[in-house]
Scaffold this motif. Structure first.
Motif, PDB file in Angstrom:
ATOM      1  N   GLY A  49       4.777  -1.655  14.597  1.00  0.00           N
ATOM      2  CA  GLY A  49       6.201  -1.771  14.308  1.00  0.00           C
ATOM      3  C   GLY A  49       6.592  -1.277  12.935  1.00  0.00           C
ATOM      4  N   GLY A  50       5.735  -0.511  12.309  1.00  0.00           N
ATOM      5  CA  GLY A  50       6.044   0.009  10.982  1.00  0.00           C
ATOM      6  C   GLY A  50       7.007   1.174  11.045  1.00  0.00           C
ATOM      7  N   GLU A  51       7.280   1.737   9.894  1.00  0.00           N
ATOM      8  CA  GLU A  51       8.191   2.865   9.836  1.00  0.00           C
ATOM      9  C   GLU A  51       7.709   3.866   8.786  1.00  0.00           C
ATOM     10  N   PHE A  52       7.842   5.152   9.122  1.00  0.00           N
ATOM     11  CA  PHE A  52       7.409   6.211   8.224  1.00  0.00           C
ATOM     12  C   PHE A  52       8.501   7.271   8.124  1.00  0.00           C
ATOM     13  N   HIS A  53       8.670   7.805   6.919  1.00  0.00           N
ATOM     14  CA  HIS A  53       9.681   8.811   6.647  1.00  0.00           C
ATOM     15  C   HIS A  53       8.998  10.126   6.273  1.00  0.00           C
ATOM     16  N   VAL A  54       9.482  11.223   6.805  1.00  0.00           N
ATOM     17  CA  VAL A  54       8.990  12.544   6.415  1.00  0.00           C
ATOM     18  C   VAL A  54       9.763  12.962   5.168  1.00  0.00           C
ATOM     19  N   VAL A  55       9.080  13.016   4.030  1.00  0.00           N
ATOM     20  CA  VAL A  55       9.758  13.295   2.760  1.00  0.00           C
ATOM     21  C   VAL A  55       9.584  14.738   2.302  1.00  0.00           C
ATOM     22  N   GLY A  56       8.619  15.467   2.868  1.00  0.00           N
ATOM     23  CA  GLY A  56       8.409  16.852   2.467  1.00  0.00           C
ATOM     24  C   GLY A  56       7.740  17.647   3.567  1.00  0.00           C
ATOM     25  N   ILE A  57       8.132  18.928   3.708  1.00  0.00           N
ATOM     26  CA  ILE A  57       7.518  19.840   4.671  1.00  0.00           C
ATOM     27  C   ILE A  57       7.320  21.181   3.977  1.00  0.00           C
ATOM     28  N   GLY A  58       6.159  21.805   4.199  1.00  0.00           N
ATOM     29  CA  GLY A  58       5.885  23.133   3.655  1.00  0.00           C
ATOM     30  C   GLY A  58       5.042  23.934   4.626  1.00  0.00           C
ATOM     31  N   ASN A  59       4.749  25.171   4.248  1.00  0.00           N
ATOM     32  CA  ASN A  59       3.980  26.065   5.116  1.00  0.00           C
ATOM     33  C   ASN A  59       3.059  26.905   4.252  1.00  0.00           C
ATOM     34  N   LEU A  60       1.780  26.871   4.542  1.00  0.00           N
ATOM     35  CA  LEU A  60       0.794  27.678   3.837  1.00  0.00           C
ATOM     36  C   LEU A  60       0.058  28.543   4.840  1.00  0.00           C
ATOM     37  N   SER A  61       0.297  29.846   4.790  1.00  0.00           N
ATOM     38  CA  SER A  61      -0.392  30.797   5.653  1.00  0.00           C
ATOM     39  C   SER A  61      -0.322  30.393   7.128  1.00  0.00           C
ATOM     40  N   GLY A  62       0.862  29.958   7.550  1.00  0.00           N
ATOM     41  CA  GLY A  62       1.061  29.615   8.950  1.00  0.00           C
ATOM     42  C   GLY A  62       0.700  28.201   9.328  1.00  0.00           C
ATOM     43  N   ARG A  63       0.244  27.393   8.385  1.00  0.00           N
ATOM     44  CA  ARG A  63      -0.109  25.998   8.664  1.00  0.00           C
ATOM     45  C   ARG A  63       0.948  25.084   8.047  1.00  0.00           C
ATOM     46  N   LEU A  64       1.568  24.251   8.877  1.00  0.00           N
ATOM     47  CA  LEU A  64       2.542  23.297   8.359  1.00  0.00           C
ATOM     48  C   LEU A  64       1.826  22.190   7.591  1.00  0.00           C
ATOM     49  N   VAL A  65       2.470  21.747   6.522  1.00  0.00           N
ATOM     50  CA  VAL A  65       1.961  20.642   5.721  1.00  0.00           C
ATOM     51  C   VAL A  65       3.118  19.675   5.509  1.00  0.00           C
ATOM     52  N   ALA A  66       2.878  18.391   5.760  1.00  0.00           N
ATOM     53  CA  ALA A  66       3.956  17.405   5.659  1.00  0.00           C
ATOM     54  C   ALA A  66       3.517  16.231   4.793  1.00  0.00           C
ATOM     55  N   SER A  67       4.488  15.685   4.082  1.00  0.00           N
ATOM     56  CA  SER A  67       4.297  14.466   3.307  1.00  0.00           C
ATOM     57  C   SER A  67       5.071  13.346   3.994  1.00  0.00           C
ATOM     58  N   ILE A  68       4.372  12.278   4.350  1.00  0.00           N
ATOM     59  CA  ILE A  68       4.963  11.167   5.089  1.00  0.00           C
ATOM     60  C   ILE A  68       4.675   9.877   4.318  1.00  0.00           C
ATOM     61  N   ALA A  69       5.660   9.008   4.223  1.00  0.00           N
ATOM     62  CA  ALA A  69       5.477   7.762   3.480  1.00  0.00           C
ATOM     63  C   ALA A  69       6.186   6.623   4.191  1.00  0.00           C
ATOM     64  N   GLY A  70       5.595   5.437   4.132  1.00  0.00           N
ATOM     65  CA  GLY A  70       6.234   4.291   4.772  1.00  0.00           C
ATOM     66  C   GLY A  70       5.316   3.091   4.819  1.00  0.00           C
ATOM     67  N   TYR A  71       5.534   2.259   5.842  1.00  0.00           N
ATOM     68  CA  TYR A  71       4.798   1.005   5.983  1.00  0.00           C
ATOM     69  C   TYR A  71       4.134   0.942   7.353  1.00  0.00           C
ATOM     70  N   LYS A  72       2.908   0.424   7.379  1.00  0.00           N
ATOM     71  CA  LYS A  72       2.157   0.355   8.624  1.00  0.00           C
ATOM     72  C   LYS A  72       2.719  -0.676   9.590  1.00  0.00           C
ATOM     73  N   ASP A  73       3.324  -1.753   9.072  1.00  0.00           N
ATOM     74  CA  ASP A  73       3.948  -2.743   9.942  1.00  0.00           C
ATOM     75  C   ASP A  73       5.255  -3.191   9.322  1.00  0.00           C
ATOM     76  N   SER A  74       6.036  -3.913  10.076  1.00  0.00           N
ATOM     77  CA  SER A  74       7.405  -4.246   9.675  1.00  0.00           C
ATOM     78  C   SER A  74       7.528  -5.592   8.978  1.00  0.00           C
ATOM     79  N   LEU A  75       6.433  -6.304   8.763  1.00  0.00           N
ATOM     80  CA  LEU A  75       6.489  -7.635   8.174  1.00  0.00           C
ATOM     81  C   LEU A  75       6.394  -7.583   6.657  1.00  0.00           C
ATOM     82  N   ASP A  76       7.313  -8.275   5.999  1.00  0.00           N
ATOM     83  CA  ASP A  76       7.272  -8.446   4.545  1.00  0.00           C
ATOM     84  C   ASP A  76       7.075  -7.121   3.818  1.00  0.00           C
ATOM     85  N   LYS A  77       7.941  -6.171   4.109  1.00  0.00           N
ATOM     86  CA  LYS A  77       7.786  -4.850   3.503  1.00  0.00           C
ATOM     87  C   LYS A  77       7.894  -4.896   1.983  1.00  0.00           C
ATOM     88  N   ALA A  78       8.688  -5.843   1.483  1.00  0.00           N
ATOM     89  CA  ALA A  78       8.856  -5.942   0.036  1.00  0.00           C
ATOM     90  C   ALA A  78       7.551  -6.293  -0.671  1.00  0.00           C
TER      91      ALA A  78
END
Length: 243
Positions: A49-78
């Protein structure tokens, strides 16, 4: 619209297509203008039940690269630490390198096969796509405080050189291992603060290249200015600056 209920957080486009990354659901979609269709390339698993955000996307020689950040579960995120993921496309699958409080990058550039990322709170880093490891470049010179700054407003390549915009100052990366201001700046030290004098626009909010020229624009003046510092004759005798 992409066939997803998630909000769009990141957009990236190059010659290979248009890509979007989502907020909370950790998805990456590719749009085909020819077919007018969307294809989902990646979805970060949120089994707890966690949530992840895609914060960055790039491309190197035809390969997509992504930066993703978030929480593995939804409990007590703070109370939890942010989990970061570097996702690198490999054929039809992805290599995903995951750690707590790791690299988050917002934008990317490539120079001769080397992948540079503008990383949140880390400055500029080189990213190794074979291992997911990264190497921080030198910090930027001090601005108004004793400590140097790391936040990157813009990262781009001009004439096979790396440039970064931070705190309204444009720097060029020197392979000797440090950042050089190309703004012809000098500091005037007052009792409790510094005044920065520069030939570049103040409060820069636009920074771009057409491959031949380097442009910037800001509040004063608001019109675009072109960088003349790397020109040959008859400009070779002129100091670096933004006429």
């Amino acid at each position: 619209m992409p066939p997803t209920d998630a909000y769009i957080k990141k957009i990236f486009a190059d010659s290979s297509g248009l890509y979007v990354g989502t907020y909370r659901s950790g998805e990456i979609w590719r749009y085909s203008p020819e077919d007018k269709t969307w294809t989902r390339l990646l979805k970060k698993n949120n089994d707890a039940g966690g949530e992840f955000h895609v914060v960055g996307i790039g491309n190197l020689s035809g390969r997509l690269v992504a930066s993703i950040a978030g929480y593995k579960d939804s409990l007590d995120k703070a109370e939890k630490r942010i989990t970061t993921v570097i996702a690198i496309q490999k054929d039809s699958s992805w290599d995903q390198y995951e750690e707590e409080d790791g690299l988050q990058f917002l934008s990317t550039v490539e120079i001769s096969g080397t992948f540079f990322v503008a990383a949140y709170d880390l400055g500029v880093c080189k990213l190794d796509l074979n291992s997911g490891t990264y190497q921080k470049l030198a910090r930027f010179p001090p601005y108004l405080q004793e400590d140097s700054v790391n936040w990157i407003d813009e990262l781009l390549v001009h004439k096979e050189k790396l440039y970064a915009l931070t705190q309204s100052i444009i720097y060029q990366w020197d392979e000797a291992g440090y950042w050089i201001s190309i703004d012809s700046i000098y500091y005037e030290q007052r009792e409790v603060f510094r005044i920065i004098h520069s030939s570049a626009p103040n409060y820069i909010n636009a920074f771009a290249t057409d491959g031949k020229h380097l442009f910037s624009g800001g509040r004063i003046p608001s019109i675009p200015m072109v960088y003349m510092g790397d020109y040959g004759p008859p400009y070779g005798s002129d100091p670096k600056g933004w006429p």
